[in-house]
Design a protein around this motif. Structure first.
Motif, PDB file in Angstrom:
ATOM      1  N   UNK A   1      81.174   3.707  16.061  1.00 65.37           N
ATOM      2  CA  UNK A   1      81.031   2.257  16.069  1.00 65.37           C
ATOM      3  C   UNK A   1      82.323   1.619  15.574  1.00 65.37           C
ATOM      4  N   UNK A   2      83.231   1.363  16.519  1.00 65.80           N
ATOM      5  CA  UNK A   2      84.542   0.872  16.102  1.00 65.80           C
ATOM      6  C   UNK A   2      84.918  -0.398  16.856  1.00 65.80           C
ATOM      7  N   UNK A   3      84.061  -0.869  17.750  1.00 65.43           N
ATOM      8  CA  UNK A   3      84.359  -2.088  18.505  1.00 65.43           C
ATOM      9  C   UNK A   3      84.034  -3.274  17.591  1.00 65.43           C
ATOM     10  N   UNK A   4      85.069  -3.995  17.108  1.00 67.85           N
ATOM     11  CA  UNK A   4      84.793  -4.983  16.064  1.00 67.85           C
ATOM     12  C   UNK A   4      83.863  -6.115  16.514  1.00 67.85           C
ATOM     13  N   UNK A   5      83.942  -6.483  17.798  1.00 67.34           N
ATOM     14  CA  UNK A   5      83.093  -7.587  18.259  1.00 67.34           C
ATOM     15  C   UNK A   5      81.617  -7.215  18.178  1.00 67.34           C
ATOM     16  N   UNK A   6      81.336  -5.901  18.311  1.00 63.36           N
ATOM     17  CA  UNK A   6      79.952  -5.445  18.228  1.00 63.36           C
ATOM     18  C   UNK A   6      79.597  -4.984  16.823  1.00 63.36           C
ATOM     19  N   UNK A   7      80.591  -4.428  16.128  1.00 61.34           N
ATOM     20  CA  UNK A   7      80.334  -3.935  14.773  1.00 61.34           C
ATOM     21  C   UNK A   7      79.994  -5.098  13.851  1.00 61.34           C
ATOM     22  N   UNK A   8      80.396  -6.319  14.247  1.00 61.85           N
ATOM     23  CA  UNK A   8      80.096  -7.493  13.434  1.00 61.85           C
ATOM     24  C   UNK A   8      78.582  -7.623  13.275  1.00 61.85           C
ATOM     25  N   UNK A   9      77.854  -7.062  14.238  1.00 61.04           N
ATOM     26  CA  UNK A   9      76.396  -7.063  14.155  1.00 61.04           C
ATOM     27  C   UNK A   9      75.988  -5.822  13.354  1.00 61.04           C
ATOM     28  N   UNK A  10      75.936  -5.978  12.047  1.00 59.90           N
ATOM     29  CA  UNK A  10      75.753  -4.839  11.152  1.00 59.90           C
ATOM     30  C   UNK A  10      74.486  -4.032  11.454  1.00 59.90           C
ATOM     31  N   UNK A  11      73.469  -4.719  11.957  1.00 56.38           N
ATOM     32  CA  UNK A  11      72.202  -4.033  12.208  1.00 56.38           C
ATOM     33  C   UNK A  11      72.385  -2.879  13.178  1.00 56.38           C
TER      34      UNK A  11
END
Ligand SMILES: Cc1cc2nc3c(=O)[nH]c(=O)nc-3n(C[C@H](O)[C@H](O)[C@H](O)COP(=O)(O)OP(=O)(O)OC[C@H]3O[C@@H](n4cnc5c(N)ncnc54)[C@H](O)[C@@H]3O)c2cc1C
Ligand SMILES: *[C@@H]1O[C@H](CO)[C@@H](O)[C@H](O)[C@H]1NC(C)=O
Ligand SMILES: *[C@@H]1O[C@H](CO)[C@@H](O)[C@H](O)[C@H]1NC(C)=O
Length: 691
Positions: free
Chosen positions: A477-487
């Protein structure tokens, strides 16, 4: 009318007459006057030599920045290239007399070579380590609080924390720009001129020692010896290998699920298909445009003598636009310390810089902040500006209009542990490469951004020729735009991003009536957001939602086939219950993210904001836009390579323009000087002519 004029003239004549002292002047007075006049002339002569002509003296108060010929705002990829290249080219042609360039960046140091100090180990900062990009992309200390994701506020801009993917535009992208001054050949030649290709490396085992590869055969579409390194990844993770085995399997291709293997997405006619990406990585270290163009200057070992770089300097406003030219800049110093886009909150009042009357200002603040800076300075659609309480000074409604990105969604799978990145294995390999050298002295870092493979293909939503979807497969999980969704962050999951690379979605950057310090993004054809807290998601065009649905379906089909299937335990998102087109579309609208590939917001297309040749802003000839705001349409794939290519071409044009201007100015001054001399001689000749 005529009578009025005569009367006015006679009044002036009266005044002149009255001002002349009565009676004949005494000889002593004449001598005194001559003496005073001589001194005054000498002083004026000196002043003219050292400073600007008397007619151009400034009455305004402020910091004198008149020594600078070109002022560049923003040291991201575009600004770094422009500032360094314009200064160097002018110096090549004009020598020590070359005019000076000033580069101002709001943020502070990032990579070691860019003045960064938050070092991880000896000679590099966390920005230097490719694997850390996603982490630093989320550090609020280095970000602008603007809608639309991760806009870097640091030396190097988003080039200091992006994923380093090197994907060029397609020829059809540049042809779509429809500008005779921006042909595919022009842009392609810039890619080649800037590239320092590192050669193919042997990664058959999944790992390769990060060293220069085989350079004996450089393909025609690559070039070694340029400035910015492009290289194949040094680590090919298991997910990437299984993905490619599955997708390029002849059976799956025959079924219409698979894709051809592409050796190199940048080779002619090789975009469509699946394969490994290339990156801007040299010897395992991030090769940002800023590091290679400005690094030497900042570190001091190869300074560009006529370039001055000022970090922590935020340009708040361009002044003088009411007269159709930029003549001043308001700058907040140490702006890098303010976390928010509220530089007004800094304690010190902004500095007022006075520019030379013939200076050129180049905006490279990025595709969201460039139009924003123009708006707060009074350039744009007058009605929009007035609605936000801004005084319109230059009517240029195309400023801020047509912003584009590559909207994306993430398909998430629960996978067997073997498929997520083997970081322990990679780390032990890395230690093995260092061959006993202490980690802190080894000159390289992990040349791995956390993923290595991807694909380009058609959604089938339109009948056009080039692929409109891009996949990138992330084993962690390294894509920051998606990792922003911590869940969603799970270490036993893999994520495949689906991005629309030929989108119909367009936004407008508009000033926010409730908060002038922050721009807003409004979807084209949609109502303005109800509040300033839209989070920058803005919405997407219905055709792009359909493309994303088609992309999600394709990913599902690929992951349902062997060998990938054997590693997948479950689809976590959208999830096994989201099946119908309607449900998938609803999921896409609810979860899509931006991709930070912003462009086109003040462009040189038809009826655009800029002149396509010199990228000057219509209505303000000494103001230029050098970042991706200027693209008439977004390229088909990650945009950084094209940002740098366009900036370099622009820089060459500007350098030539300034060199011509200064040569002409010098030769005019010379001719005037000679003319004056000649005139004097003629006078002498007349008076001494024998009778
Ligand atoms: C997380 C992320 C991942 C990405 N991954 C990739 C990738 O893998 N491959 C790819 O090709 N592209 C990628 N991109 C996109 C790429 O990084 C950008 O296209 C590129 O950085 C744009 O360069 P720029 O110079 O136009 O703007 P920016 O990089 O935004 O730089 C603008 C600079 O101007 C400064 N600035 C702004 N306003 C002012 C002001 N008023 N005064 C002074 N300075 C100011 C900013 O602080 C910043 O440093 C990614 C972007 C992000 C955010
Ligand atoms: C391309 O630009 C020309 C003017 O330069 C214009 O006449 C033409 O309509 C444009 N074509 C497209 C497809 O936009
Ligand atoms: C470590 O390096 C040596 C010598 O290059 C090599 O033989 C060995 O296989 C490597 N071990 C690992 C775990 O990579």
């Amino acid at each position: 009318m005529a009578e009025e004029k005569v009367e006015e003239e006679s009044m002036i004549a009266q005044e002149i007459k009255q001002s002349i002292p009565k009676g004949t002047p005494k000889r002593r007075d004449v001598v005194r006057v001559c003496f005073v006049v001589a001194i005054a002339l000498a002083v004026v002569g000196m002043v003219r030599k050292w400073a600007v002509p008397a007619s151009e003296t400034y009455e305004e108060e402020g910091t004198d920045a008149r020594e600078f010929d070109v002022v560049v705002v923003g040291a991201g990829p575009a600004g770094s290239v422009v500032a360094a290249r314009v200064a160097t080219k002018m110096r090549e042609k004009l020598g020590v007399a070359a005019p000076r360039v000033l580069l101002m960046e709001s943020g502070s140091g990032s990579q070691r070579v860019l003045g960064g100090t938050d070092w991880m180990f000896r000679d590099r900062t966390i920005f230097d380590v490719p694997l850390a990009w996603s982490y630093v992309a989320q550090l609020s200390k280095y970000l602008w609080r603007v809608p639309g994701g991760f806009l870097a506020r640091t030396v190097g801009g988003c080039g200091a924390h992006n994923a380093m993917l090197y994907v060029r535009a397609l020829s059809s992208d540049i042809e779509r720009w429809n500008a005779s001054t921006w042909s595919w050949t022009t842009v392609k030649n810039k890619y080649l001129e800037l590239e320092d290709w590192q050669g193919e490396v042997d990664v058959a085992q999944g790992y390769a020692i990060p060293s220069v590869g085989d350079l004996t055969r450089v393909p025609a579409h690559h070039a070694a010896g340029g400035t910015i390194a492009t290289s194949a990844g040094i680590y090919r993770d298991l997910l990437a290998r299984k993905f490619l085995e599955t997708v390029a399997h002849p059976l799956h291709i025959a079924e219409g699920v698979g894709m051809q293997y592409s050796e190199d997405f940048n080779a002619p006619s090789s975009r469509r298909g699946a394969g490994y990406y290339h990156f801007n990585i040299r010897d395992g270290l991030r090769e940002s445009a800023a590091a290679v163009f400005l690094g030497g200057s900042i570190e001091g070992y190869a300074p560009i003598p006529n370039l001055e770089f000022q970090s922590e300097s935020t340009v708040l406003k361009l002044g003088g636009l009411g007269e159709g030219r930029v003549s001043t800049l308001d700058v907040a110093r140490r702006g890098g310390q303010t976390k928010f886009l509220r530089p007004f909150a800094t304690a010190a009042p902004p500095e007022h810089l006075l520019l030379a009357p013939d200076a050129v200002v180049v905006l490279a603040a990025g595709a969201i902040l460039t139009p924003h800076l123009l708006h707060v300075s009074g350039v744009g659609d007058p009605a929009l500006l007035r609605a936000a309480g801004l005084e319109p000074l230059v009517d240029n409604p195309a400023v801020g209009s047509g912003l584009m990105d590559h909207p994306a969604v993430g398909v998430v799978f629960d996978v067997a542990p073997a498929l997520t990145a083997d970081m322990v294995g990679l780390y032990s390999r890395f230690l093995n490469w260092t061959r006993g050298q202490p980690f802190s002295t080894y000159p390289r870092a992990f040349g791995y951004p956390g993923f290595s493979a991807g694909a380009f293909f058609d959604s089938g939503v339109d009948g056009e020729n080039d692929p409109d979807l891009q996949l990138t497969v992330f084993p962690l999980q390294i894509e920051p735009h998606l990792a922003a969704d911590q869940a969603r962050v799970r270490y036993d999951q893999a994520i495949v991003t689906v991005a629309v690379v030929r989108p119909d979605t367009k936004y407008d950057v508009v000033p926010n009536p409730r908060d002038r310090a922050a721009p807003e993004l409004v979807l084209r054809g949609a109502a303005p957001p109800p509040s300033s807290t839209t989070g920058g998601r803005g919405g997407i065009a219905p055709t792009d939602a359909k493309r994303l649905v088609a992309g999600v379906r394709r990913v599902r089909e690929i992951f349902a086939r062997s060998p990938l299937r054997d590693y997948v335990t479950k689809e976590a998102a959208p999830g096994p219950t989201v099946l119908s087109d309607d449900d998938l579309e609803a999921w896409v609208y609810a979860t899509y993210t931006q991709n930070s590939h912003w462009c086109c917001s003040s462009n040189f297309g038809q009826n655009g904001a800029l002149d396509p040749t010199d990228l000057s802003l219509k209505g303000v000839p000494n103001l230029r836009v050098a970042d991706s705001s200027s693209f008439p349409h977004i390229p088909n794939g990650n945009v950084h390579s094209t940002v740098v290519a366009v900036a370099a071409e622009f820089a060459d044009r500007l350098a030539n323009e300034r060199v011509d201007y200064h040569r002409l100015k010098a030769s005019n001054a010379d001719t005037n000087h000679k003319k004056k001399k000649k005139k004097k001689k003629t006078v002498v000749a007349t008076t001494s002519r024998p009778k």
